[in-house]
Design an enzyme around this catalytic site. Sequence first.
Site, PDB file in Angstrom:
ATOM      1  N   ARG A  19      36.306  19.313  26.808  1.00 53.73           N
ATOM      2  CA  ARG A  19      35.054  20.496  26.409  1.00 53.73           C
ATOM      3  C   ARG A  19      35.852  22.126  26.642  1.00 53.73           C
ATOM      4  O   ARG A  19      35.031  23.007  26.721  1.00 53.73           O
ATOM      5  CB  ARG A  19      34.118  20.174  27.073  1.00 53.73           C
ATOM      6  CG  ARG A  19      33.172  19.205  26.403  1.00 53.73           C
ATOM      7  CD  ARG A  19      31.877  17.980  27.738  1.00 53.73           C
ATOM      8  NE  ARG A  19      32.355  18.087  28.062  1.00 53.73           N
ATOM      9  CZ  ARG A  19      31.252  16.869  29.038  1.00 53.73           C
ATOM     10  NH1 ARG A  19      29.976  17.568  28.778  1.00 53.73           N
ATOM     11  NH2 ARG A  19      32.296  16.550  30.198  1.00 53.73           N
ATOM     12  N   ASN A 230      31.789  21.679  32.515  1.00 55.75           N
ATOM     13  CA  ASN A 230      32.191  21.168  31.881  1.00 55.75           C
ATOM     14  C   ASN A 230      32.812  21.818  30.341  1.00 55.75           C
ATOM     15  O   ASN A 230      33.904  21.536  29.953  1.00 55.75           O
ATOM     16  CB  ASN A 230      31.538  20.220  31.486  1.00 55.75           C
ATOM     17  CG  ASN A 230      30.957  19.456  32.343  1.00 55.75           C
ATOM     18  OD1 ASN A 230      31.709  18.505  33.398  1.00 55.75           O
ATOM     19  ND2 ASN A 230      29.962  18.872  32.665  1.00 55.75           N
ATOM     20  N   ASN A 363      52.725  63.590  54.868  1.00 61.83           N
ATOM     21  CA  ASN A 363      51.036  64.018  53.684  1.00 61.83           C
ATOM     22  C   ASN A 363      52.144  63.713  52.426  1.00 61.83           C
ATOM     23  O   ASN A 363      52.948  63.638  52.388  1.00 61.83           O
ATOM     24  CB  ASN A 363      50.199  64.972  54.171  1.00 61.83           C
ATOM     25  CG  ASN A 363      49.525  65.135  53.121  1.00 61.83           C
ATOM     26  OD1 ASN A 363      49.886  65.189  52.029  1.00 61.83           O
ATOM     27  ND2 ASN A 363      48.345  66.052  54.035  1.00 61.83           N
ATOM     28  N   ASN A 372      61.730  52.653  43.992  1.00 65.87           N
ATOM     29  CA  ASN A 372      62.266  51.703  44.078  1.00 65.87           C
ATOM     30  C   ASN A 372      63.554  50.690  43.986  1.00 65.87           C
ATOM     31  O   ASN A 372      64.052  49.943  44.140  1.00 65.87           O
ATOM     32  CB  ASN A 372      61.179  50.861  45.311  1.00 65.87           C
ATOM     33  CG  ASN A 372      60.189  50.058  43.846  1.00 65.87           C
ATOM     34  OD1 ASN A 372      60.043  51.577  43.063  1.00 65.87           O
ATOM     35  ND2 ASN A 372      60.122  49.017  44.023  1.00 65.87           N
ATOM     36  N   SER A 391      54.266  68.002  46.660  1.00 65.99           N
ATOM     37  CA  SER A 391      53.732  67.165  45.034  1.00 65.99           C
ATOM     38  C   SER A 391      55.289  66.267  44.044  1.00 65.99           C
ATOM     39  O   SER A 391      56.277  68.028  43.996  1.00 65.99           O
ATOM     40  CB  SER A 391      52.929  68.234  44.856  1.00 65.99           C
ATOM     41  OG  SER A 391      51.521  68.265  44.946  1.00 65.99           O
TER      42      SER A 391
END
Length: 452
Positions: A19, A230, A363, A372, A391
């Site tokens: 089922r 089920n 930071n 990587n 940044s």
Amino acid sequence: MKPPRQFAAIVLAAGQGTRMKSALPKVLHPVAGAPMVRHVLDAVAALKPARTVVVVAPGMEAVAKAVAPAETAVQDPPKGTGHAVMSARAALGDFDGDVLIVCGDTPLIRAASLAALLQARCSRQAPAVALLAFSSADPGAYGRVIATKAGAVTRIVEFRDASAVERKVDLCNAGIWAVDGKWLFRLLDEVKPNNAQGEYYLTDIVGLARRHKLKCAMVIGDAEDAQGVNSRAELAAAEAAMQRRLRARAMADGVTMIDPDTVWLRADTRLARDVVIEPQVVFGAGVTVGEGAHIRAFSHLDGAEVGQRAIVGPYARLRPGAKIAADAHIGNFVEIKNADIEAGAKVNHLSYIGDARVGAKANIGAGTITCNYDGFAKHRTDIGKGAFIGSNTALVAPVKVGDGAIVGAGSVITEDVPAGALAVERAPQKTVPAGAARLKARRLAATSGKTG
Ligand code: UD1
Ligand code: MG
């Protein structure tokens, strides 16, 4: 919760699970991230059975692997629940004691319910067969327990074989049994496949026990505990019930959940006290969160460790091997994989940090990426204590940035930066005084020339 006598457990897991309409054996479908049968085995193991045998079908190596170190018996081919128990006979050999039978598709069963059943088997009346029953407002396709007014069980009738009157009975068979080992296989030897499915039903041992003048008792248990899976819809219902339990336990242990219904836990999620979980947070396998940490909305954590008072999210993704130390901050749209983010470090915006160490109090500026993977292998990035990464920096691994170093925004760092150094890697900026006006005039002249 210790059972009164030694017992062996048989877990039934050989059914095809038709089922479910799935290539995966039914008992391997996960609930709270663990295969259903594992939840059953954990409940059984809490009662310290003398033996545990899991019945599997031929070719179900994946089930055998999932239930290890429990031993398995092969039911070849599966011909019903009674036949499944028979298949464990050789493995149990001359075991002398009670036999606890549990279906592998009842992931919500708790050790306390199993213990109550084993206790009933050893009550003063010493019934040869004790079964777990429950009442349900919507008994669906469960086998119906037919009992006398005094509560003696006379037989169990499967839904398919039940008459209209029997189908109205709201007492259901949970499929969980404690049977006197002296009688179990003798009764099963007498089971015949006389039913709509042509199967050897374990449930028939009730009627047979009565024929042998043996007592048959029932323990009325909790309907949620006994819930069988089920179909996919029943799987989802079991998941919902398990999640409610896990959330309730976490909150009882001192975790705040602002909207518990939207937090998805795993059975192995470890949350210390005073952790706050905001709405819509999903935990994958193996996550630990330390005291006072705050997991903000829409975060996804998998195989990660979060230290005390750390802040994660909103919209953060922690992947396996992410270790976020105490007081560190991981902000929005940040992905961390296999990386140590040391105490008090901050990676607050739009970054990918993988295969790396970020030293204490460093930071990491918005948009920083550890590159990587070079298409062939993964390499590490090591960022020292108190370093400042501007940044939109790309750190091309393998690469190291020393303690206290500063990297200018927009740099592509391919060489190590020593401790305390300043590294900037970008083309020098060219500024032309009044150049904007001159450029505009040139462009306008070019376009008017074309249209005129
Ligand atoms: C079974 C019970 C039913 C009960 C319900 C509770 C029988 C005949 N029916 O029905 O009374 O209300 O559980 O959830 O016992 N299995 C095997 N070998 C087999 C067949 C099944 O190992 O040949 C295993 C399945 O993997 C499963 C368990 O036994 O874990 C129960 O089988 P399932 O087909 O789900 O039985 P139900 O129809 O749910
Ligand atoms: Mg079932």
